[in-house]
Write a protein that holds these residues in place. Structure first.
Motif, PDB file in Angstrom:
ATOM      1  N   MET A   1      51.563 130.270  39.182  1.00 13.51           N
ATOM      2  CA  MET A   1      50.864 129.378  38.119  1.00 13.51           C
ATOM      3  C   MET A   1      51.994 129.722  36.904  1.00 13.51           C
ATOM      4  O   MET A   1      51.484 130.841  36.623  1.00 13.51           O
ATOM      5  N   PHE A   2      52.241 129.059  35.562  1.00 17.24           N
ATOM      6  CA  PHE A   2      52.498 129.217  34.256  1.00 17.24           C
ATOM      7  C   PHE A   2      52.226 128.363  33.576  1.00 17.24           C
ATOM      8  O   PHE A   2      52.664 127.774  33.501  1.00 17.24           O
ATOM      9  N   LEU A   3      50.961 128.488  32.839  1.00 20.86           N
ATOM     10  CA  LEU A   3      50.612 127.379  32.349  1.00 20.86           C
ATOM     11  C   LEU A   3      49.991 127.549  30.792  1.00 20.86           C
ATOM     12  O   LEU A   3      49.967 129.104  30.146  1.00 20.86           O
ATOM     13  N   SER A   4      50.692 126.632  29.612  1.00 23.23           N
ATOM     14  CA  SER A   4      50.609 126.947  28.154  1.00 23.23           C
ATOM     15  C   SER A   4      48.797 127.208  28.011  1.00 23.23           C
ATOM     16  O   SER A   4      48.258 126.762  28.942  1.00 23.23           O
ATOM     17  N   GLY A   5      48.983 127.393  27.051  1.00 19.52           N
ATOM     18  CA  GLY A   5      47.086 128.076  26.615  1.00 19.52           C
ATOM     19  C   GLY A   5      47.049 126.564  25.994  1.00 19.52           C
ATOM     20  O   GLY A   5      45.114 126.566  26.689  1.00 19.52           O
ATOM     21  N   ASN A   6      46.921 125.437  25.367  1.00 20.96           N
ATOM     22  CA  ASN A   6      46.717 124.712  25.186  1.00 20.96           C
ATOM     23  C   ASN A   6      45.945 123.554  26.384  1.00 20.96           C
ATOM     24  O   ASN A   6      44.864 123.589  26.127  1.00 20.96           O
ATOM     25  N   TYR A   7      46.384 123.863  27.458  1.00 19.92           N
ATOM     26  CA  TYR A   7      45.919 123.342  28.760  1.00 19.92           C
ATOM     27  C   TYR A   7      45.147 124.212  29.403  1.00 19.92           C
ATOM     28  O   TYR A   7      43.782 123.750  30.181  1.00 19.92           O
ATOM     29  N   ILE A   8      45.122 125.608  29.301  1.00 22.77           N
ATOM     30  CA  ILE A   8      44.053 126.222  29.108  1.00 22.77           C
ATOM     31  C   ILE A   8      42.572 126.117  28.814  1.00 22.77           C
ATOM     32  O   ILE A   8      41.688 126.392  29.257  1.00 22.77           O
ATOM     33  N   GLU A   9      42.694 125.569  27.881  1.00 23.35           N
ATOM     34  CA  GLU A   9      42.013 126.036  26.826  1.00 23.35           C
ATOM     35  C   GLU A   9      41.023 124.516  27.293  1.00 23.35           C
ATOM     36  O   GLU A   9      40.360 124.190  27.132  1.00 23.35           O
ATOM     37  N   MET A  10      42.084 123.159  27.647  1.00 26.46           N
ATOM     38  CA  MET A  10      41.983 121.916  27.876  1.00 26.46           C
ATOM     39  C   MET A  10      40.620 121.731  28.908  1.00 26.46           C
ATOM     40  O   MET A  10      39.734 121.436  28.303  1.00 26.46           O
ATOM     41  N   LYS A  11      41.114 123.066  30.035  1.00 24.47           N
ATOM     42  CA  LYS A  11      40.096 122.408  31.381  1.00 24.47           C
ATOM     43  C   LYS A  11      39.116 123.618  30.945  1.00 24.47           C
ATOM     44  O   LYS A  11      38.746 124.501  31.956  1.00 24.47           O
ATOM     45  N   GLY A  12      39.138 124.313  30.112  1.00 25.49           N
ATOM     46  CA  GLY A  12      38.166 125.705  29.813  1.00 25.49           C
ATOM     47  C   GLY A  12      38.022 126.338  30.250  1.00 25.49           C
ATOM     48  O   GLY A  12      36.852 126.763  31.275  1.00 25.49           O
ATOM     49  N   TYR A  13      39.185 126.704  29.960  1.00 23.40           N
ATOM     50  CA  TYR A  13      39.336 127.855  30.909  1.00 23.40           C
ATOM     51  C   TYR A  13      39.482 127.918  32.393  1.00 23.40           C
ATOM     52  O   TYR A  13      39.270 129.375  33.272  1.00 23.40           O
ATOM     53  N   LYS A  14      39.066 126.857  33.392  1.00 26.56           N
ATOM     54  CA  LYS A  14      38.725 126.579  34.503  1.00 26.56           C
ATOM     55  C   LYS A  14      39.917 126.301  35.586  1.00 26.56           C
ATOM     56  O   LYS A  14      40.404 125.066  34.723  1.00 26.56           O
ATOM     57  N   ILE A  15      40.537 126.902  35.954  1.00 29.63           N
ATOM     58  CA  ILE A  15      42.206 126.693  36.984  1.00 29.63           C
ATOM     59  C   ILE A  15      41.991 126.466  38.242  1.00 29.63           C
ATOM     60  O   ILE A  15      41.039 127.516  39.428  1.00 29.63           O
ATOM     61  N   ASP A  18      45.304 121.743  41.563  1.00 26.69           N
ATOM     62  CA  ASP A  18      45.850 120.137  40.507  1.00 26.69           C
ATOM     63  C   ASP A  18      46.867 120.698  39.852  1.00 26.69           C
ATOM     64  O   ASP A  18      47.913 119.937  38.776  1.00 26.69           O
ATOM     65  N   SER A  19      46.177 122.148  38.876  1.00 25.82           N
ATOM     66  CA  SER A  19      46.681 122.414  37.656  1.00 25.82           C
ATOM     67  C   SER A  19      48.102 122.921  38.157  1.00 25.82           C
ATOM     68  O   SER A  19      48.954 123.376  37.768  1.00 25.82           O
ATOM     69  N   LEU A  20      48.493 123.050  39.235  1.00 28.56           N
ATOM     70  CA  LEU A  20      50.364 123.398  39.799  1.00 28.56           C
ATOM     71  C   LEU A  20      51.069 122.911  39.180  1.00 28.56           C
ATOM     72  O   LEU A  20      52.502 122.934  39.017  1.00 28.56           O
ATOM     73  N   GLU A 186      64.447 117.261  43.690  1.00 27.68           N
ATOM     74  CA  GLU A 186      64.030 118.283  42.731  1.00 27.68           C
ATOM     75  C   GLU A 186      62.619 117.867  42.159  1.00 27.68           C
ATOM     76  O   GLU A 186      62.482 116.568  42.312  1.00 27.68           O
ATOM     77  N   SER A 187      61.668 118.556  42.170  1.00 26.61           N
ATOM     78  CA  SER A 187      60.470 119.180  41.885  1.00 26.61           C
ATOM     79  C   SER A 187      60.230 119.056  39.766  1.00 26.61           C
ATOM     80  O   SER A 187      60.818 120.233  40.160  1.00 26.61           O
ATOM     81  N   LYS A 188      59.869 118.049  39.202  1.00 23.26           N
ATOM     82  CA  LYS A 188      59.621 118.374  38.538  1.00 23.26           C
ATOM     83  C   LYS A 188      58.335 117.956  38.146  1.00 23.26           C
ATOM     84  O   LYS A 188      57.916 116.835  37.584  1.00 23.26           O
ATOM     85  N   GLY A 189      57.563 118.652  37.959  1.00 23.77           N
ATOM     86  CA  GLY A 189      56.059 118.395  37.183  1.00 23.77           C
ATOM     87  C   GLY A 189      55.353 117.713  38.267  1.00 23.77           C
ATOM     88  O   GLY A 189      55.237 117.441  39.301  1.00 23.77           O
ATOM     89  N   LYS A 190      54.650 116.155  37.900  1.00 21.96           N
ATOM     90  CA  LYS A 190      54.350 114.741  38.837  1.00 21.96           C
ATOM     91  C   LYS A 190      55.542 114.435  39.626  1.00 21.96           C
ATOM     92  O   LYS A 190      55.428 113.916  40.715  1.00 21.96           O
TER      93      LYS A 190
END
Length: 204
Positions: A1-15, A18-20, A186-190
């Motif tokens: 996975m390649f995730l944004s810093g904002n998303y990781i912070e929002m998730k409390g640094y727990k991946i 479903d983060s895929l 083609e799959s784009k996000g959800k």
């Protein structure tokens, strides 16, 4: 996975898994495709080099015939009279490699001939990078050694050569599958989009 810093912070640094769906490899040019139908790959190898299509298996000899089927339909057949289609089969190496992992059957046909049948399950997902990298492990160097990714990249940089396939080549071959009646998405996000709704198949 390649995730944004904002998303990781929002998730409390727990991946979690479903983060895929929030992965952003598209920023790097990555794309994801789903093959909706099951596919069957049939390869016949022979010990008779005079019947070779120019591809060799380390255990079974030379590729003599190759076909891809879905249901009861043959969507691609490569024989000595249609050798110009071999690059199409090479672009699909990623799918065939996956099919080999799903289900592989090897039959001795006698007279030095072997049939290998590989079956891909429905709704399998592949990244664009899979299609670009998979053929490399099937290419032989000038000294008869099979490449791995790092040695291949080193060689094309040293020799200023071009890679054999590009994104457009992959899209063209996926378009051929689509026009043959295979469900390709083609799959784009959800979201999932029908391949022919995104790309112009009239040029294929």
């Amino acid at each position: 996975m390649f995730l944004s810093g904002n998303y990781i912070e929002m998730k409390g640094y727990k991946i979690k898994i479903d983060s895929l769906l929030r992965s952003e490899f598209n920023i790097l040019g990555e794309k994801s495709f789903i093959i909706g139908d099951s596919l069957r790959f049939k390869s016949i190898y022979t010990r008779d080099s005079s019947k070779s299509l120019g591809i060799q298996h380390p255990d079974y000899g030379y590729l003599e015939r190759y076909s891809i089927e879905t249901g009861n339909r043959v969507i691609l057949k490569i024989t000595s009279s249609t050798k110009d289609r071999i690059p199409i089969g090479m672009v699909l190496e990623a799918i065939q490699d996956s099919a080999s992992n799903h289900n592989q059957e090897i039959k001795n046909l006698g007279l030095g001939r072997t049939l290998i049948i590989e079956n891909l399950m429905e709704n399998c997902k592949f990244n664009l990078s899979h299609f670009l990298i998979a053929p490399i492990s099937h290419i032989m160097s000038d000294v008869g050694i099979t490449y791995d990714f790092s040695t291949y990249i080193t060689e094309i940089v040293d020799t200023k050569s071009k890679t054999p396939f590009s994104e457009n080549t992959v899209l063209f071959v996926l378009g051929l599958l689509c026009k043959s009646g295979v469900k390709v998405y083609e799959s784009k996000g959800k979201n999932i989009y029908d391949f022919q709704e995104i790309y112009d198949l009239s040029v294929i």
